[in-house]
Design a protein around this motif. Structure first.
Motif, PDB file in Angstrom:
ATOM      1  N   VAL A  67       0.849  -1.054   0.025  1.00  0.00           N
ATOM      2  CA  VAL A  67       0.295  -0.074  -0.069  1.00  0.00           C
ATOM      3  C   VAL A  67       0.905   1.345  -0.153  1.00  0.00           C
ATOM      4  CG1 VAL A  67      -1.830   1.285   1.459  1.00  0.00           C
ATOM      5  CG2 VAL A  67      -1.620  -1.279   1.278  1.00  0.00           C
ATOM      6  N   GLU A  68       0.955   1.990  -1.012  1.00  0.00           N
ATOM      7  CA  GLU A  68       1.468   3.272  -1.090  1.00  0.00           C
ATOM      8  C   GLU A  68       0.614   4.325  -0.688  1.00  0.00           C
ATOM      9  OE1 GLU A  68       2.259   4.236  -5.067  1.00  0.00           O
ATOM     10  OE2 GLU A  68       3.660   2.259  -5.355  1.00  0.00           O
ATOM     11  N   ILE A  69       1.391   5.226   0.472  1.00  0.00           N
ATOM     12  CA  ILE A  69       0.707   6.313   1.218  1.00  0.00           C
ATOM     13  C   ILE A  69       1.196   7.608   0.927  1.00  0.00           C
ATOM     14  CG2 ILE A  69       0.164   6.869   3.414  1.00  0.00           C
ATOM     15  CD1 ILE A  69      -1.315   4.466   3.139  1.00  0.00           C
ATOM     16  N   ILE A 105       5.413   3.194   1.898  1.00  0.00           N
ATOM     17  CA  ILE A 105       4.957   1.889   1.298  1.00  0.00           C
ATOM     18  C   ILE A 105       4.851   0.977   2.622  1.00  0.00           C
ATOM     19  CG2 ILE A 105       7.136   0.843   0.574  1.00  0.00           C
ATOM     20  CD1 ILE A 105       5.470  -0.216  -1.824  1.00  0.00           C
ATOM     21  N   LEU A 106       3.546   0.425   2.588  1.00  0.00           N
ATOM     22  CA  LEU A 106       3.320  -0.457   3.825  1.00  0.00           C
ATOM     23  C   LEU A 106       3.116  -2.175   3.089  1.00  0.00           C
ATOM     24  CD1 LEU A 106       0.447   1.355   5.343  1.00  0.00           C
ATOM     25  CD2 LEU A 106       2.720   1.684   5.843  1.00  0.00           C
ATOM     26  N   ARG A 107       3.423  -2.972   3.983  1.00  0.00           N
ATOM     27  CA  ARG A 107       3.084  -4.408   3.344  1.00  0.00           C
ATOM     28  C   ARG A 107       2.137  -5.076   4.524  1.00  0.00           C
ATOM     29  NH1 ARG A 107       4.997  -9.890   4.086  1.00  0.00           N
ATOM     30  NH2 ARG A 107       6.582  -9.214   5.543  1.00  0.00           N
ATOM     31  N   GLN A 115     -10.770 -10.090   4.353  1.00  0.00           N
ATOM     32  CA  GLN A 115      -9.994  -9.656   5.486  1.00  0.00           C
ATOM     33  C   GLN A 115      -9.196  -8.275   5.059  1.00  0.00           C
ATOM     34  OE1 GLN A 115      -6.819 -11.938   6.861  1.00  0.00           O
ATOM     35  NE2 GLN A 115      -7.051 -11.153   8.892  1.00  0.00           N
ATOM     36  N   PHE A 116      -8.734  -8.302   4.140  1.00  0.00           N
ATOM     37  CA  PHE A 116      -7.858  -6.940   3.482  1.00  0.00           C
ATOM     38  C   PHE A 116      -8.838  -5.688   3.565  1.00  0.00           C
ATOM     39  CE2 PHE A 116      -6.753  -3.839   0.512  1.00  0.00           C
ATOM     40  CZ  PHE A 116      -5.452  -3.450   1.022  1.00  0.00           C
ATOM     41  N   SER A 136      -1.602  -2.317  -4.121  1.00  0.00           N
ATOM     42  CA  SER A 136      -1.450  -3.465  -5.100  1.00  0.00           C
ATOM     43  C   SER A 136      -1.258  -4.775  -4.612  1.00  0.00           C
ATOM     44  CB  SER A 136      -0.064  -3.198  -5.941  1.00  0.00           C
ATOM     45  OG  SER A 136       0.038  -1.674  -6.358  1.00  0.00           O
ATOM     46  N   PHE A 137      -1.482  -5.850  -5.137  1.00  0.00           N
ATOM     47  CA  PHE A 137      -1.453  -7.033  -4.937  1.00  0.00           C
ATOM     48  C   PHE A 137      -0.478  -7.833  -5.421  1.00  0.00           C
ATOM     49  CE2 PHE A 137      -5.641  -5.265  -4.103  1.00  0.00           C
ATOM     50  CZ  PHE A 137      -5.782  -5.484  -2.606  1.00  0.00           C
TER      51      PHE A 137
END
Length: 151
Positions: A67-69, A105-107, A115-116, A136-137
């Motif tokens: 996840v881009e923040i 960026i988060l993982r 659940q996501f 992005s997955f």
């Protein structure tokens, strides 16, 4: 750090569950010398701890998201608030301050999209100062992280 230390670090990154005797034999030192080196590398902060690598698939975590923040502001206060909040959420596995178009960026790992979605609503949407978020997955992991190069 000498050649033996590098060999020891590589061996520990590959499999830290081995006995001291096995590690010592692999790197060509005595068991007591191996133990002293490990303690020294820990004291120097090169070894930060020991843990097991788990298989996310076998844990049912079939979805890996990045996840881009982008924050509203890159002020010190905004970044500090965001980073503090990230630490409060167990669902965020990693957070990296980035250069480029996104600030962070988060993982995230989840069992499935449902659940996501819950993580998105209950965790990501509550992070302070976020102006944009793009997920992005991972379709398939080609190469899994195995450790840092030491040489």
């Amino acid at each position: 750090m000498d050649r033996i230390d590098r060999l020891l670090l590589n061996a520990l990154q590959t499999d830290s569950s081995r006995s001291l005797a096995d590690l010592a034999e692999e790197i060509g030192t005595s068991t007591s010398g191996c133990q002293r080196r490990i303690k020294s590398l820990e004291a120097a902060g090169l070894i930060m701890g020991f843990s097991a690598r788990l298989d996310p698939q076998r844990l049912g975590l079939k979805l890996q998201a990045f996840v881009e923040i982008t924050l509203n502001s890159q002020s010190r206060e905004s970044m500090d608030r965001f980073e503090q909040a990230v630490g409060d959420f167990e669902d965020i596995l990693e957070c990296h301050l980035m250069s480029g178009s996104a600030d962070y960026i988060l993982r995230i790992a989840a069992h499935d999209l449902e659940q996501f979605d819950r993580i998105h609503r209950e965790c990501l949407a509550r992070l302070p100062g976020v102006s944009a978020m793009r997920s992005s997955f991972a379709i398939r992991t080609i190469k899994r992280w195995r450790g840092y190069p030491t040489g």
